[in-house]
Design a protein around this motif. Structure first.
Motif, PDB file in Angstrom:
ATOM      1  N   ILE B 281       0.827  -1.216   0.000  1.00 44.80           N
ATOM      2  CA  ILE B 281       0.000   0.000   0.000  1.00 44.80           C
ATOM      3  C   ILE B 281       0.859   1.262   0.000  1.00 44.80           C
ATOM      4  O   ILE B 281       0.503   2.246  -0.636  1.00 44.80           O
ATOM      5  N   SER B 282       2.011   1.234   0.677  1.00 46.23           N
ATOM      6  CA  SER B 282       2.818   2.460   0.671  1.00 46.23           C
ATOM      7  C   SER B 282       3.430   2.704  -0.707  1.00 46.23           C
ATOM      8  O   SER B 282       3.544   3.852  -1.143  1.00 46.23           O
ATOM      9  N   SER B 283       3.806   1.618  -1.413  1.00 46.47           N
ATOM     10  CA  SER B 283       4.344   1.809  -2.765  1.00 46.47           C
ATOM     11  C   SER B 283       3.268   2.343  -3.702  1.00 46.47           C
ATOM     12  O   SER B 283       3.548   3.184  -4.569  1.00 46.47           O
ATOM     13  N   GLU B 284       2.032   1.842  -3.539  1.00 49.50           N
ATOM     14  CA  GLU B 284       0.938   2.365  -4.369  1.00 49.50           C
ATOM     15  C   GLU B 284       0.764   3.855  -4.148  1.00 49.50           C
ATOM     16  O   GLU B 284       0.571   4.627  -5.095  1.00 49.50           O
ATOM     17  N   ALA B 285       0.860   4.258  -2.874  1.00 45.54           N
ATOM     18  CA  ALA B 285       0.704   5.681  -2.559  1.00 45.54           C
ATOM     19  C   ALA B 285       1.794   6.495  -3.250  1.00 45.54           C
ATOM     20  O   ALA B 285       1.519   7.562  -3.815  1.00 45.54           O
ATOM     21  N   VAL B 286       3.024   5.972  -3.253  1.00 46.36           N
ATOM     22  CA  VAL B 286       4.117   6.685  -3.922  1.00 46.36           C
ATOM     23  C   VAL B 286       3.831   6.791  -5.424  1.00 46.36           C
ATOM     24  O   VAL B 286       4.007   7.847  -6.033  1.00 46.36           O
ATOM     25  N   GLY B 287       3.346   5.695  -6.017  1.00 42.34           N
ATOM     26  CA  GLY B 287       3.028   5.699  -7.446  1.00 42.34           C
ATOM     27  C   GLY B 287       1.991   6.750  -7.796  1.00 42.34           C
ATOM     28  O   GLY B 287       2.160   7.533  -8.731  1.00 42.34           O
ATOM     29  N   ILE B 288       0.902   6.797  -7.014  1.00 45.71           N
ATOM     30  CA  ILE B 288      -0.152   7.783  -7.282  1.00 45.71           C
ATOM     31  C   ILE B 288       0.387   9.198  -7.107  1.00 45.71           C
ATOM     32  O   ILE B 288       0.090  10.101  -7.890  1.00 45.71           O
ATOM     33  N   PHE B 289       1.233   9.366  -6.100  1.00 48.20           N
ATOM     34  CA  PHE B 289       1.808  10.684  -5.855  1.00 48.20           C
ATOM     35  C   PHE B 289       2.627  11.148  -7.061  1.00 48.20           C
ATOM     36  O   PHE B 289       2.502  12.289  -7.504  1.00 48.20           O
ATOM     37  N   ILE B 290       3.423  10.243  -7.622  1.00 51.25           N
ATOM     38  CA  ILE B 290       4.291  10.645  -8.739  1.00 51.25           C
ATOM     39  C   ILE B 290       3.464  11.005  -9.974  1.00 51.25           C
ATOM     40  O   ILE B 290       3.677  12.048 -10.592  1.00 51.25           O
ATOM     41  N   ILE B 291       2.463  10.174 -10.303  1.00 52.12           N
ATOM     42  CA  ILE B 291       1.670  10.490 -11.504  1.00 52.12           C
ATOM     43  C   ILE B 291       0.807  11.729 -11.256  1.00 52.12           C
ATOM     44  O   ILE B 291       0.537  12.513 -12.174  1.00 52.12           O
ATOM     45  N   GLY B 292       0.408  11.949 -10.002  1.00 52.57           N
ATOM     46  CA  GLY B 292      -0.369  13.151  -9.697  1.00 52.57           C
ATOM     47  C   GLY B 292       0.472  14.405  -9.803  1.00 52.57           C
ATOM     48  O   GLY B 292       0.017  15.451 -10.260  1.00 52.57           O
ATOM     49  N   LEU B 293       1.718  14.266  -9.413  1.00 53.25           N
ATOM     50  CA  LEU B 293       2.617  15.416  -9.450  1.00 53.25           C
ATOM     51  C   LEU B 293       3.003  15.745 -10.890  1.00 53.25           C
ATOM     52  O   LEU B 293       3.088  16.905 -11.269  1.00 53.25           O
ATOM     53  N   PHE B 294       3.257  14.715 -11.685  1.00 56.81           N
ATOM     54  CA  PHE B 294       3.635  14.920 -13.086  1.00 56.81           C
ATOM     55  C   PHE B 294       2.661  14.145 -13.965  1.00 56.81           C
ATOM     56  O   PHE B 294       2.937  13.003 -14.317  1.00 56.81           O
ATOM     57  N   PRO B 295       1.526  14.751 -14.323  1.00 61.02           N
ATOM     58  CA  PRO B 295       0.529  13.961 -15.076  1.00 61.02           C
ATOM     59  C   PRO B 295       0.915  13.786 -16.544  1.00 61.02           C
ATOM     60  O   PRO B 295       0.103  13.975 -17.426  1.00 61.02           O
TER      61      PRO B 295
END
Lengths: 434, 390
Positions: B281-295
């Motif tokens: 779950i923490s890796s998923e959160a990092v993934g969403i954060f990265i795509i959200g930051l740089f769409p």
């Protein structure tokens, strides 16, 4: 004459076009230049101090005698460990270790002194945290060196007590001396060992990801990776592959020189090899790497997919260089597999030249291997491009055949395209069929 | 209108549909993990490397020097290769063909008999860390054994019995106990952190790709419609499916490592299941954060690749992170695998249970705040599709 002229014209055109494409694609530039330049710096920062000094340990000294005190003092004085806590019992020390405040325990039992006095073996125990092998290595080295020194010292004391002179006692206790050298990495620094290996892997991997990105982009735009002139219809594959290869080769010569010469200089990695020897190696390595990337990137059909599918190869390529797990212990299959990567030979040769200070004669094997790889991958890349050209020429009929087959088994590709890519993709697909 | 739960379900079903039509998702996750697992477990399968080529330059050619070579050859770690001269051996070491060598000087035997204390010199190649260290250990042991053998012979001549001799030979002795990996199994040591590290990489990359593909193929509005216009439902639906899927892979991985391969585990495998779930779950959160930051899919993937490859180093399981400069030590906190590793050390090495690793639970749960920070930004990108598609 006109054949040669034509050859050069085609070669030059491909070269220029590839060069322009590289420099007009932001994604490729990020990978080539930002990652290519930044990654080596990042790795160096992470592994900047490659030596772990003064690993904290706890002492449980139940003997509390002159001998045990001396032993502990000598341990504390080693580079590798430092005594952080004196514990009353093992329970206390174990608790400290579990909290990871200390990485090891030295336990001296109460009979330590008595055994020594009775001229029997005085035993002590060392416990180490195997969470990282470096802790183990430090404790082992420190305990061993103190133990050997004490063994000789006590031995000499005992024989002296029996009436031998110090000289005689020394000769008896240590009839053979030894002297150890670690010429290429004197402090056993982790960074010297890791960085020397990782640098050329970065060259290969960034080139591969960047080139795949470009290939994927062209495929998405329904262009082949290296289209031939219409009138050449197939027999000009060689010059097109060479033209593309040359473009990457020259771009990467700069990046590789930065990685191989400047990065080690910035971070005080030993540079014992001669500049020209390493340059020769880079020339061979880049040739093998470019053809390797041209071959494998031809399997990439979409812009982003290379990261999703092949990122995991990077650490594997690093392990296959044998920098950590020794090549002599590779299972046979993986040994053969490692021959497929230019990094396997490139890294070994770079370590031999740059860090171990050899000359070109020490890397003949690797240079020959890289040359063989270059030739094999060149032909493979040509074959891949030849197949693609045939496919591009007859694409529509291929697609129609596939569509017919799909309909026969009741499967609609058009519908699939709509689900994945929306209306545009479906329309595009129908256009291609025409 | 549907309830929130129904919307989430619809997103999940839609995601399954995409998976069914694009093999890249399964190849990029399950197949990749299988290949990595097979690679690391077979590559390091031996546990401790044996028969390392170690050179011997025997300039003495006496019974002592020949015994030295044959005993070195008989050790598990070493395999002796003979060289005529020092420079031949040095050459082989420079080529990386041997991990170390020793020089037995001429007159070794005579000097020993005459008590002139000859010196055995050895050289190890520290550029191959494991091989060099093992060769050093082997050569050191051998030299001490040679000394001990001569010493013993002298004492025997004096008529002492073997028990007394042993005590005289070894006035001090150290037993080393390796907590958590008693056989020094290199395979267990590396793969128990490397493979979860690869899982983190696969999760981050696939999450970025999954969210990014909606932008790239312009299907993001369709996704939002399916989710009833709520970004929350869209994220929840996707994440629910990925969590179930990756947790299953993670549990299988733990079972393979600690049960099937039998790598040392002091605590309980159930706690390791918890650890790997938190990693997922923490890796998923990092993934969403990265795509959200740089769409922008391609850019986000590059960042995700950089992050996940570097996180293996930052986990600190090879070179302890305390050697790194302070700002790098701080950086290691934002890497999920670092916390997974610290948790695993407590559980697998010390078996300390909840008291040992509860802090890591908190750290990994803190990652779950990351998606909230980019929620609105990602939603806007999904609606307006105003970022470059490539």
């Amino acid at each position: 004459m006109s054949y040669v002229k034509n050859w050069f014209k085609d070669f030059w055109n491909t070269f220029v076009r590839e060069f322009i494409d590289i420099f007009s694609d932001g994604g490729v530039l990020i990978i080539f230049f930002v990652a290519g330049f930044g990654y080596p710096l990042l790795y160096n920062l992470v592994y900047k101090n490659g030596v772990l000094n003064d690993t904290p340990i706890a002492i449980v000294d139940n003997a509390d005698c002159a001998l045990s005190h001396r032993f502990i003092r000598e341990l504390d004085a080693t580079r590798e460990v430092s005594v952080q806590a004196n514990c009353i019992n093992m329970e206390e020390a174990k608790k400290l270790m579990q909290e990871r405040k200390v990485k090891g325990i030295v336990y001296i039992p109460s009979d330590f002194d008595d055994n020594a006095a009775r001229l029997e073996t005085a035993r002590l125990s060392v416990y180490t945290d195997m969470g990282s092998f470096i802790y183990y290595k430090n404790l082992l080295t420190a305990a061993n060196s103190v133990m050997l020194a004490e063994m000789n010292r006590i031995g000499v004391e005992r024989y002296c007590a029996q009436g031998l002179t110090i000289q005689q006692a020394r000769q008896l206790v240590q009839p053979v001396k030894y002297e150890s050298n670690n010429p290429y990495n004197q402090t056993n620094s982790y960074s010297i060992f890791l960085i020397s290996a990782i640098l050329l892997v970065i060259v290969q991997q960034t080139m591969f990801y960047g080139m795949s990105l470009l290939t994927g982009t062209r495929r998405e735009q329904f262009k082949g990776v290296g289209l031939l002139n219409k009138d050449m219809s197939g027999y000009g594959v060689g010059r097109v592959v060479l033209g593309r290869a040359a473009a990457y080769w020259f771009v990467y010569l700069g990046i590789a020189m930065y990685i191989a010469f400047i990065v080690p200089a910035i971070f005080d990695i030993p540079q014992r090899g001669s500049f020209w020897d390493i340059l020769v190696l880079l020339a061979f390595y880049l040739t093998a790497t470019v053809t390797f990337c041209l071959t494998w990137s031809s399997l990439i059909t979409k812009r982003e997919t290379v990261f999703v599918l092949l990122l995991f190869i990077s650490p594997i390529a690093l392990f296959l260089t044998g920098f950590s797990w020794p090549t002599s212990a590779f299972p046979k299959f993986w040994k053969l597999f490692s021959y497929a990567f230019p990094s396997t030979f490139g890294v070994q040769a770079y370590i031999n030249l740059n860090t171990a200070g050899g000359d070109l004669s020490t890397v003949t094997f690797q240079i020959v291997a890289l040359t063989i790889q270059s030739i094999c991958y060149y032909f493979l890349a040509c074959i891949a491009m030849y197949i693609e050209n045939i496919y591009m020429l007859k694409k529509a009929s291929f697609l129609r055949k596939r569509e017919a087959l799909a309909r026969k088994i009741g499967f609609s590709i058009e519908q699939n395209r709509r689900i994945i890519g929306g209306e545009d993709a479906a329309k595009e697909y129908i256009d291609q069929l025409k | 209108m549907f309830s929130q739960r129904q919307y989430i379900w619809k997103v999940l079903v839609r995601e399954l549909g995409i998976w069914a039509h694009r093999p890249i998702y399964v190849i990029g996750s399950l197949v990749t993990m299988i290949m990595c697992t097979v690679f690391y477990l077979t590559f390091l399968g031996q546990g401790v490397p044996s028969d390392l080529p170690i050179g011997v330059v025997d300039l003495d050619n006496s019974s002592v020097s020949r015994t030295f070579s044959s005993q070195l050859d008989a050790t598990q770690a070493g395999k002796v290769i003979h060289f005529e001269t020092f420079s031949e051996a040095r050459d082989a070491m420079q080529k990386g063909n041997i991990t170390g060598f020793c020089v037995l000087p001429s007159g070794l035997n005579a000097d020993i008999q005459a008590q002139r204390q000859p010196t055995i010199t050895f050289y190890t190649n520290g550029l191959y860390f494991l091989g060099g260290t093992l060769a050093y250990k082997d050569l050191l042991t051998m030299s001490n054994l040679t000394s001990g053998a001569v010493h013993r012979q002298v004492l025997r001549m004096k008529g002492l019995d073997d028990a007394t001799i042993m005590n005289l030979l070894r006035p001090v002795d150290v037993d080393i106990h390796m907590i958590g990996n008693s056989t020094m199994d290199y395979g267990a040591y590396l793969s128990t952190t490397l493979l979860p590290g690869m899982l983190e990489m696969v999760i981050i990359i696939l999450i970025i790709y999954s969210f990014g593909a909606e932008l790239k193929y312009g299907t993001s509005r369709h996704l939002l419609r399916t989710a009833g216009g709520k970004m929350r439902n869209a994220i929840a639906g996707k994440v629910l499916m990925y969590t179930l899927y990756f947790t299953a892979i993670g549990l299988a991985l733990e079972i393979i490592l600690y049960d099937w391969m039998g790598f040392p585990l002091a605590g309980s495998i159930w706690n390791m299941f918890l650890d790997v779930f938190l990693l997922v779950i923490s890796s998923e959160a990092v993934g969403i954060f990265i795509i959200g930051l740089f769409p922008v899919t391609r850019f986000a993937l590059s960042i995700g690749a950089l992050f996940s490859i570097l996180s293996i180093s930052l986990s600190g399981f090879t070179l302890p992170i305390e050697t790194a400069p302070p700002y790098i030590q701080g950086l290691s906190w934002i890497v999920p695998i670092r916390h997974y590793y610290l948790f695993a050390v407590q559980e697998a090495i010390f078996g300390s249970g909840f008291a040992g690793w509860y802090q890591e639970i908190i750290h990994m749960l803190l990652f779950l705040f990351l998606p909230y920070t980019v929620h609105t930004r990602l939603k806007k990108a999904y609606i307006y599709q105003n970022y470059p598609k490539n």
